[in-house]
Scaffold this active site. Structure first.
Site, PDB file in Angstrom:
ATOM      1  N   SER A 105      -9.947  30.276  51.161  1.00  0.00           N
ATOM      2  CA  SER A 105      -9.705  31.718  51.207  1.00  0.00           C
ATOM      3  C   SER A 105     -10.035  32.319  49.855  1.00  0.00           C
ATOM      4  O   SER A 105      -9.763  31.706  48.810  1.00  0.00           O
ATOM      5  CB  SER A 105      -8.240  32.018  51.547  1.00  0.00           C
ATOM      6  OG  SER A 105      -7.964  33.401  51.395  1.00  0.00           O
ATOM      7  N   GLY A 136      -8.690  26.210  66.766  1.00  0.00           N
ATOM      8  CA  GLY A 136      -9.909  26.655  67.408  1.00  0.00           C
ATOM      9  C   GLY A 136      -9.725  27.608  68.573  1.00  0.00           C
ATOM     10  O   GLY A 136     -10.688  27.859  69.302  1.00  0.00           O
ATOM     11  N   GLY A 168     -10.115  33.659  66.584  1.00  0.00           N
ATOM     12  CA  GLY A 168     -10.680  34.016  65.281  1.00  0.00           C
ATOM     13  C   GLY A 168     -11.850  33.166  64.853  1.00  0.00           C
ATOM     14  O   GLY A 168     -12.764  32.870  65.627  1.00  0.00           O
ATOM     15  N   ILE A 169     -11.833  32.765  63.589  1.00  0.00           N
ATOM     16  CA  ILE A 169     -12.920  31.988  63.004  1.00  0.00           C
ATOM     17  C   ILE A 169     -13.091  30.653  63.717  1.00  0.00           C
ATOM     18  O   ILE A 169     -14.209  30.206  63.969  1.00  0.00           O
ATOM     19  CB  ILE A 169     -12.676  31.783  61.498  1.00  0.00           C
ATOM     20  CG1 ILE A 169     -12.857  33.115  60.754  1.00  0.00           C
ATOM     21  CG2 ILE A 169     -13.599  30.717  60.930  1.00  0.00           C
ATOM     22  CD1 ILE A 169     -12.375  33.073  59.315  1.00  0.00           C
ATOM     23  N   GLY A 170     -11.980  30.000  64.042  1.00  0.00           N
ATOM     24  CA  GLY A 170     -12.065  28.709  64.718  1.00  0.00           C
ATOM     25  C   GLY A 170     -12.755  28.808  66.059  1.00  0.00           C
ATOM     26  O   GLY A 170     -13.624  27.982  66.399  1.00  0.00           O
ATOM     27  N   TYR A 196       0.571  31.817  49.966  1.00  0.00           N
ATOM     28  CA  TYR A 196      -0.651  31.537  50.724  1.00  0.00           C
ATOM     29  C   TYR A 196      -1.805  31.228  49.770  1.00  0.00           C
ATOM     30  O   TYR A 196      -2.549  30.263  49.974  1.00  0.00           O
ATOM     31  CB  TYR A 196      -0.995  32.739  51.603  1.00  0.00           C
ATOM     32  CG  TYR A 196      -2.298  32.598  52.347  1.00  0.00           C
ATOM     33  CD1 TYR A 196      -2.365  31.889  53.539  1.00  0.00           C
ATOM     34  CD2 TYR A 196      -3.472  33.185  51.865  1.00  0.00           C
ATOM     35  CE1 TYR A 196      -3.554  31.758  54.230  1.00  0.00           C
ATOM     36  CE2 TYR A 196      -4.664  33.062  52.560  1.00  0.00           C
ATOM     37  CZ  TYR A 196      -4.704  32.348  53.734  1.00  0.00           C
ATOM     38  OH  TYR A 196      -5.892  32.220  54.405  1.00  0.00           O
TER      39      TYR A 196
END
Length: 251
Positions: free
Chosen positions: A138, A15, A18-20, A151
């Site tokens: 993803s 967190g 970025g997205i977090g 990944y």
């Protein structure tokens, strides 16, 4: 107007950026008490300041089970429950098939699969009635990407977790969904292109050319989708995969 997560206790792993980070900020704005985790203390401290008074930063490497125990012990002592668990920590790097090493494989699967599994498992005693678990997937898992096979495989495992765990948790009023971003302008994505700013912009422009909406996404666009899955607005959404990808995985 009431806030969608008023009084809820939320954990956002990964967190600090970025997205977090965008999701933690949005959860806090919607009234949640937010715990964020990450491996780098300086970034965590800066993120907690950005989120505000409702944020608690805990340094956790999600691949280390004893550190996950410490996290959930802290949450238990302070709040006694978890209402929203956004399992976002992870990452990867480009590596051609001929160059994949055991170390690369282990690192990717530890971060994206092992860490996800045990974060969720160790949260179970604290999950409240109606709790929402959100796993970060993803679009790489939905198609082929050069030099990204390890990944992509790890994120395919995450998608499979959601489908299976809803059966393990059947009747417990706990939902599990997979949130699947496409190319989003985050430090993690641009970092794949290396430190050169021109290379980074070239990669973003290439992704934009492939996306039906003609641009890459913003972290807050993913955060708003995470809020939907975290809130009662998605009370009958379970085991799903919600794409936030501008359409790239849909063509």
């Amino acid at each position: 107007m009431s806030r969608k997560l008023e009084g809820k206790v939320a954990i956002v792993t990964g967190g600090s950026t970025g997205i977090g980070l965008a999701t933690a900020i949005r959860f806090a704005k919607e009234g949640a008490h937010v715990y964020i985790t990450g491996r780098r203390q300086a970034e965590l401290d800066a993120a907690a300041l950005a989120i505000g008074n409702n944020a608690i930063a805990v340094r956790v490497d999600s691949t280390k089970l004893e550190e996950l125990d410490e996290l959930f012990n802290e949450v238990k002592s302070q709040h006694g429950r978890v209402d929203v668990l956004f399992v976002n920590a992870g990452g990867g790097e480009l590596r051609n098939l001929k160059d994949i090493t055991e170390e690369h494989f282990d690192d990717t699967f530890d971060r994206n699969v092992k860490g996800v599994l045990f974060t969720v498992q160790k949260s179970l005693p604290l999950l409240s009635k109606g709790a929402s678990i959100i796993l970060t997937g993803s679009t790489a898992a939905s198609g082929g990407t050069p030099d990204f096979s390890v990944y992509a495989a790890s994120k395919a495992a995450v998608r499979s977790f959601a489908r299976n765990w809803i059966l393990d948790l059947k009747g417990q009023d706990i939902r599990v969904n997979c949130l699947t971003p496409g190319p989003i302008k985050t430090p993690g994505l641009v970092g794949l292109a290396g430190p050169d700013v021109a290379h980074q912009q070239g990669m973003l422009d290439h992704f934009a050319s492939l996306i039906p909406m003609g641009r890459v996404g913003d972290p807050d666009e993913v955060a708003r989708a995470a809020l939907f899955l975290a809130s009662d607005d998605s009370s009958f959404v379970n085991g799903s995969e919600l794409f936030v990808d501008g359409g790239i995985a849909q063509i």
